[in-house]
Scaffold this motif. Sequence first.
Motif, short mmCIF file in Angstrom:
data_model
loop_
_atom_site.label_atom_id
_atom_site.label_comp_id
_atom_site.label_asym_id
_atom_site.label_seq_id
_atom_site.Cartn_x
_atom_site.Cartn_y
_atom_site.Cartn_z
N LEU A 109 -7.83 39.70 26.46
CA LEU A 109 -6.48 39.14 26.52
C LEU A 109 -6.20 38.55 27.89
CD1 LEU A 109 -4.51 41.96 24.67
CD2 LEU A 109 -5.56 39.91 23.72
N ASN A 110 -5.58 37.36 27.91
CA ASN A 110 -5.18 36.76 29.18
C ASN A 110 -3.70 37.04 29.44
OD1 ASN A 110 -3.69 34.93 27.62
ND2 ASN A 110 -5.27 33.35 27.73
N THR A 111 -3.24 36.63 30.61
CA THR A 111 -1.87 36.91 31.02
C THR A 111 -0.85 36.33 30.05
OG1 THR A 111 -2.57 36.93 33.33
CG2 THR A 111 -0.21 36.66 32.91
N GLU A 112 -1.14 35.16 29.52
CA GLU A 112 -0.21 34.49 28.61
C GLU A 112 -0.01 35.30 27.33
OE1 GLU A 112 0.41 29.89 27.15
OE2 GLU A 112 -1.62 30.71 27.25
N VAL A 113 -1.10 35.80 26.76
CA VAL A 113 -1.02 36.59 25.54
C VAL A 113 -0.31 37.91 25.80
CG1 VAL A 113 -2.35 37.79 23.76
CG2 VAL A 113 -3.06 35.52 24.51
N ILE A 114 -0.65 38.56 26.91
CA ILE A 114 -0.01 39.83 27.24
C ILE A 114 1.49 39.65 27.42
CG2 ILE A 114 0.13 41.68 28.96
CD1 ILE A 114 -2.89 41.23 29.46
N GLY A 115 1.89 38.53 28.04
CA GLY A 115 3.31 38.25 28.19
C GLY A 115 4.01 38.09 26.86
N ASN A 159 -0.88 45.67 29.61
CA ASN A 159 -0.46 45.47 31.00
C ASN A 159 -1.26 46.32 31.97
OD1 ASN A 159 1.61 43.52 30.86
ND2 ASN A 159 3.09 45.02 30.14
N ALA A 160 -1.64 47.53 31.55
CA ALA A 160 -2.32 48.47 32.43
C ALA A 160 -3.84 48.33 32.40
CB ALA A 160 -1.94 49.90 32.05
N TRP A 161 -4.38 47.65 31.38
CA TRP A 161 -5.84 47.57 31.22
C TRP A 161 -6.46 46.88 32.43
CZ3 TRP A 161 -10.36 44.99 30.89
CH2 TRP A 161 -11.39 45.60 30.17
N PRO A 162 -7.64 47.35 32.96
CA PRO A 162 -8.51 48.37 32.37
C PRO A 162 -8.04 49.80 32.69
CG PRO A 162 -9.52 47.47 34.34
CD PRO A 162 -8.26 46.68 34.11
N VAL A 163 -8.06 50.63 31.67
CA VAL A 163 -7.70 52.03 31.81
C VAL A 163 -8.50 52.82 30.78
CG1 VAL A 163 -5.73 51.76 30.24
CG2 VAL A 163 -5.78 53.68 31.84
N ARG A 164 -9.07 53.93 31.22
CA ARG A 164 -9.93 54.71 30.33
C ARG A 164 -9.15 55.43 29.24
NH1 ARG A 164 -15.51 54.79 29.40
NH2 ARG A 164 -16.67 54.58 31.34
N GLN A 165 -7.99 55.96 29.61
CA GLN A 165 -7.20 56.73 28.65
C GLN A 165 -5.73 56.32 28.76
OE1 GLN A 165 -7.98 60.92 29.40
NE2 GLN A 165 -9.99 60.81 28.42
N PRO A 166 -5.10 55.95 27.65
CA PRO A 166 -3.68 55.55 27.69
C PRO A 166 -2.77 56.61 28.28
CG PRO A 166 -4.67 54.86 25.63
CD PRO A 166 -5.70 55.71 26.33
N ARG A 167 -3.13 57.87 28.17
CA ARG A 167 -2.27 58.93 28.71
C ARG A 167 -2.21 58.90 30.23
NH1 ARG A 167 -5.32 64.79 28.27
NH2 ARG A 167 -7.32 64.17 29.18
N GLU A 168 -3.12 58.13 30.87
CA GLU A 168 -3.09 57.98 32.32
C GLU A 168 -2.01 57.00 32.77
OE1 GLU A 168 -6.95 56.57 33.32
OE2 GLU A 168 -8.00 58.41 32.70
N ILE A 169 -1.51 56.19 31.85
CA ILE A 169 -0.53 55.15 32.19
C ILE A 169 0.84 55.79 32.43
CG2 ILE A 169 0.63 53.06 31.36
CD1 ILE A 169 -1.82 52.58 29.56
N GLU A 170 1.49 55.36 33.49
CA GLU A 170 2.84 55.82 33.78
C GLU A 170 3.76 54.63 33.98
OE1 GLU A 170 2.82 58.42 37.14
OE2 GLU A 170 1.91 60.10 36.02
N ILE A 171 5.02 54.80 33.58
CA ILE A 171 6.05 53.80 33.80
C ILE A 171 7.15 54.48 34.60
CG2 ILE A 171 7.71 52.23 32.71
CD1 ILE A 171 5.92 52.16 30.27
N GLY A 172 7.34 54.04 35.82
CA GLY A 172 8.31 54.70 36.68
C GLY A 172 7.99 56.15 36.94
N GLY A 173 6.71 56.48 37.00
CA GLY A 173 6.29 57.85 37.26
C GLY A 173 6.31 58.76 36.04
#
Length: 380
Positions: A109-115, A159-173
Motif C-alpha cells: 500500500l502507498n500513502t495515497e491508498v492508506i489515506g 498507518n503503523a506498518w511495518p509492525v510485527r504485531q497489531p497489539r504493539e500499535i498505540e494511539i496517544g499512548g
Amino acid sequence: MTTPFRRSHLQTLSIALGASVLALAAPAAAQSAAATDAGFETFVPSNSPNSDKIDYSIWDEAMKNLVVSMGPSLRQGAGRPDPSFGSRRQYGHVSRYRLEGTRVMFSFLNTEVIGSFTEYRKDLEATADKVDIQALSRNEQLAYWINLHNVALIEQIANAWPVRQPREIEIGGVPLDDAKFITVEGIAMSPRDIRTKIVYTHWQNPKVIYGFWRGDIGGPSIQREAFNADNVSRLLDRGARDFVNSLRGTEKAGSKLQVSKVYEEAAPYFFANFETDLRAHLAEFADEDVSKILSETTRTEATITEYDIADLAGGVREPTYQNITSDGVSTRFRIPQSMARLLAQREQKFQKILREGRTGTVTFTNITLPDEGENDGEVE
C-alpha cells in the motif's frame, strides 16, 4: 459515501498475486455492564426499523483486491521455515497457523491508498449523522458496525506498518484495541467498544464474533466482501465454520479442549456457562474432526493465541526481492523471498486439497466465485 479508493493500484496487486435479523435480547450480565457506559445506551436498536440501506460497494471492491485467502485449515500446523536465502535472519511468517485464514496486503500500500482508508472511516462515522443507524434493520446495523470496526483496524495498521504485531500499535499512548479514535454520534469509542458495548450487548447470537477482524493471525478471518444486510448472515456462518474448524480456533491437548482467547472476551455476553454454552456453539459449526475432539475432551480452556500480523510479509520489510512468475513467465512484479515462499506453500496446500478431494469453499486466487447453496435468512 463517495471516497475514491485508488482502484488502479489495488487492481495491479490483485492481478500480480492472482498466480437476517439477529435477536435483540442480550444476557442480563451484558446488559448491566453496558448500562454503566455513559453514552452507549444511545445505540440500542429501535423496535421499529425502517428500510434505509447503506452502500458499501467501495469497501467491497477494496476487500476483493486487498485480501488474500489462505484457504480452509487442514488442521496441520506448518513447520518453521528455513531462514531467507543468503541470510541467517528469519524474515516473513513463522507461525504454525500461517497457512490459515486470510491476509491483507499491507506491504504494497502507498500513502495515497492508506489515506483513503482514513477518509472512508470518517465517511462511515459521518453516515451516522445523516442516517438514523439505530432505526435501520438489525442486519443493516450489524453490517455497519462490523464494517466500521474493520475499516478502522485496517486504517491504523496500515498507518503503523511495518509492525510485527497489531497489539504493539498505540494511539496517544493507548493500545490500538482500546484507543477511542472512532466517533459515532458524538460518542468516542474503540474497536473493543464496538464489539462489546454495542454488538455483543445487543445481539444475542454468538455468530457475530466472527465478523470482527483483529489484525492478527490468531483471530477470525477478514472476509473478501464488505458486509451488508443481505450477506451478513452468510458471511458470519462462513467465518464461524472457518474459525471453529481451524487450529487457531480449536485444538485437542490430552483430555482438554483448547480454544482461542477470542472466546474469553465473548464469554460474558454469550457463554455464561463457559463449558456448556461454548461447546454447544462450537458443535453447531464443527466438522467431523472437531466434532470428534468435542466428544473426546472433558474440559475447555481458552489458551490459543497468535498475535503476529495477518499480512503477507510478516510485518517487516525484507531487503531481498525476487520476480514472480505467472504461467511460467517472469513478470516485473517483485516480492520478498519470504512472501514468495509463503505463496508457494499456499499453492502446495491447495494442490493437496485437490488431490485429497476435500470438499468446501476454497479460494484459489483473488477472483470472485459465486456461492452455491447458501441463503441469507433471518437468524433468531
